[in-house]
Design an enzyme around this catalytic site. Structure first.
Site, short mmCIF file in Angstrom:
data_model
loop_
_atom_site.label_atom_id
_atom_site.label_comp_id
_atom_site.label_asym_id
_atom_site.label_seq_id
_atom_site.Cartn_x
_atom_site.Cartn_y
_atom_site.Cartn_z
CE LYS A 302 0.91 -5.47 0.18
NZ LYS A 302 1.04 -6.78 0.82
NE ARG A 376 4.97 -15.17 -5.03
CZ ARG A 376 4.48 -15.86 -4.02
NH1 ARG A 376 4.04 -17.09 -4.22
NH2 ARG A 376 4.41 -15.35 -2.82
N1 BES Z 1 5.54 -6.82 -0.57
C1 BES Z 1 4.82 -7.89 0.02
C2 BES Z 1 5.58 -8.59 1.14
C3 BES Z 1 5.85 -7.78 2.39
C4 BES Z 1 4.98 -7.89 3.46
C5 BES Z 1 6.97 -7.01 2.50
C6 BES Z 1 5.25 -7.18 4.61
C7 BES Z 1 7.23 -6.30 3.65
C8 BES Z 1 6.37 -6.39 4.71
C9 BES Z 1 4.49 -8.93 -1.03
O1 BES Z 1 4.32 -8.45 -2.31
C10 BES Z 1 3.19 -9.52 -0.63
O2 BES Z 1 2.23 -8.82 -0.62
N2 BES Z 1 3.20 -10.81 -0.30
C11 BES Z 1 2.03 -11.48 0.10
C12 BES Z 1 2.04 -12.79 -0.61
C13 BES Z 1 0.77 -13.55 -0.47
C14 BES Z 1 -0.36 -12.87 -1.18
C15 BES Z 1 1.02 -14.93 -1.04
C16 BES Z 1 2.10 -11.66 1.60
O3 BES Z 1 3.21 -11.81 2.13
O4 BES Z 1 1.07 -11.59 2.25
MN MN Z 2 2.35 -7.78 -2.69
#
Ligand code: BES
Ligand code: MN
Ligand code: ZN
Length: 524
Positions: A302, A376
């Site tokens: 990230k 997931r």
């Molecule tokens: N934990 C994150 C989602 C999240 C984002 C929670 C912001 C709280 C605040 C999740 O694991 C994630 O990183 N999701 C990605 C999915 C994508 C790579 C398909 C996302 O939401 O960008």
């Molecule tokens: Mn994630």
């Protein structure tokens, strides 16, 4: 197995286990004018109309309240407060007026907001005890028991603070503020039913406090071991059966999808199962929580902005443990199984790479196109594991997608269900508690976005409808029972100056459990 926490002490572990004590509640039919109390809370409407309690005080003080209100010092807006000292004719040392907004507009949401405002103000006042005359207002025809339950929950929750890791100030003020006991004033005698409502509200607030504490704890303390230890502690307190499946046990179960997320972490994955048996052995309600104790994104790393917020990626798990705390506290006549997939998503030499293929416990294979879509991967194995309970229903709770925050913002959780009546029931529980969720589609057409050339599916649905395709991924593992999914990425925590965990969706989930308990034949 080495305990990675013990190996790298931070100096704060034991201190961080403390939580700010919640107030004790009681009910009383004492009169607001003659009651001796350090603090009396009464409601007034924004057009100057007084509630019955405020009228009593106004009469006793020969119009002092109305005179003060005419000067306009009570800020507009539901939940704003004004503190008055030495109101003549009143036996209370202080009177806190709470703005209820326009009387014609007064409904459930304004009631919640007014209570929240009162609870926040209570936390700032140095009074050990307070008496609150707010439940005797008319709220869209809601019964007194409903008003009492939500008053107890919101007043306690509004006073929540997480200051365990801060040093106490020399004068000891750090931890002493906020009332220790709160009395809800009624215009009639308390009954056992009203006492139950009060106890339920206080229990929900206590479960929320656990959920918030777990969320607020830093990732160097609240790791998979810590979540497992919390589950064990709940087991000791309430007599739950607790099973911790270690990494090796998870491999034996075939949970290679969940294991793929935690591979590069020094904190081994834990699969946590907590069982409450109060329903006489009928089909259980299963709650599943995403417990990613820190989500770096893994190799699909990230960006750095606000990355600290990813300590909140275990808020689904925290919500499940908070709900189990409530179930135990209230000894609900239900069978409830709480499941937490606890992992830390780290990059590293042993980490899962984009393009890796894993076999899930269900046998379905997954091409991991993005290691940041990890929630997931953990939940799908938990959904398969849940089949063994032949559940009445399964609800998973997860900070699953940023796309859900884009769709619904920070006010509303995303709600998905493969069963119409379960979806509707959960939607109503959200509306009735103010912990609102909005129903989202799971239509088959979205499944095409998860197509993979190299496995049964990919873990990535692309940018459009990211919250929906994440839910559609989960649906492939939840075909054998009524199932719902709550995406709480936007609602479980807030950023900015008020940074912290909210305790959501514990109000919604506990409402669901209480309703099922009230319907249960095992009810004593
Ligand atoms: N934990 C994150 C989602 C999240 C984002 C929670 C912001 C709280 C605040 C999740 O694991 C994630 O990183 N999701 C990605 C999915 C994508 C790579 C398909 C996302 O939401 O960008
Ligand atoms: Mn994630
Ligand atoms: Zn995540």
């Amino acid at each position: 197995m080495t305990d990675a926490t013990a190996a790298r002490p931070t100096g704060v572990e034991t201190e961080l286990r403390q939580t700010h004590p919640l107030p004790r509640f009681s009910l009383s039919d004492a009169s607001p004018a003659t009651l001796r109390t350090p603090l009396l809370v009464a409601g007034v409407y924004s057009d100057g109309t007084l509630t019955a309690a405020a009228q009593t005080l106004d009469a006793a003080s020969r119009g002092r309240l109305s005179a003060v209100l005419k000067r306009g010092d009570l800020e507009p807006g539901v939940g704003s407060t004004l503190l008055l000292y030495d109101v003549p004719g009143a036996s209370a040392q202080r009177v806190l007026l709470v703005n209820l907004g326009a009387p014609r507009d007064f409904h459930e949401h304004s009631f919640f907001k007014a209570l929240y405002g009162a609870g926040k103000a209570l936390g700032r006042i140095r009074a050990d005890e307070g008496s609150i005359a707010l439940v005797d207002v008319e709220v869209s025809g809601r019964p007194l028991a409903w008003r009492i339950m939500h008053a107890a929950r919101i007043l306690a929750d509004a006073g929540y603070r997480f200051d365990a890791p801060k040093q106490a100030k020399d004068d000891g003020t750090q931890r002493s503020r906020g009332a220790r006991s709160l009395t809800l004033l009624l215009s009639s005698k308390a009954t056992p039913g009203l006492e139950t409502a009060m106890r339920r509200g206080a229990a929900v607030a206590a479960g929320m406090a656990l959920t918030r504490d777990l969320g607020n704890l830093p990732g160097n303390v609240c790791n998979p071991e810590y979540l497992a230890e919390t589950a064990r502690a709940l087991g000791r307190t309430y007599g739950f059966e607790v099973e911790i499946h270690e990494r090796e046990d998870m491999a034996k179960l075939g949970m290679f999808s969940a294991l793929s997320v935690g591979r590069a972490s020094d904190h081994p994955c834990k699969f946590i199962v907590v069982k409450h048996e109060g329903g006489g052995g009928r089909a259980p309600i299963v709650l599943i929580g995403k417990g990613v104790t820190f989500d770096t994104g893994g190799v699909s790393l990230k960006p750095g902005d606000d990355l600290d917020m990813m300590k909140y990626d275990m808020c689904g798990a925290a919500g499940v443990l908070g709900a189990m705390d409530i179930v135990g506290r209230l000894e609900l006549p239900l069978d409830v199984v709480g499941i937490v997939g606890a992992v830390e998503n780290m990059p590293g030499g042993n980490a899962t790479r984009p393009g890796d293929v894993v076999r899930s416990m269900s046998g379905q294979t997954i091409e991991i196109l993005n290691t940041d879509a990890e929630g997931r991967l953990v939940l799908c194995d938990a959904l398969t594991y849940a089949e063994r309970f032949e559940p009445e229903c399964v609800i998973d709770i997860a900070t699953l997608t940023g796309a859900c925050v884009i769709a619904l913002g920070t006010q509303t959780s995303g709600l998905y269900a493969n069963d119409e009546s379960l979806g509707e029931e959960l939607f109503q529980c959200g509306m009735d508690t103010g912990d609102r969720a909005w129903r989202m589609p799971l239509w088959d057409e979205y499944q095409e976005q998860l197509r993979s050339n190299f496995a049964d599916m990919s873990n990535l649905g692309g940018r459009p409808a990211g919250s929906v395709t994440a839910a559609c991924f989960l649906a492939r593992f939840a075909g054998n029972y009524p199932w719902a999914h709550l995406d709480i990425a936007g609602t479980a925590s807030v950023g900015g100056d008020a940074k912290g965990a909210t305790g959501r969706p514990v109000p919604l989930i506990s409402e669901f459990l209480l309703r099922r308990a009230d319907r249960s034949p095992a009810r004593s």
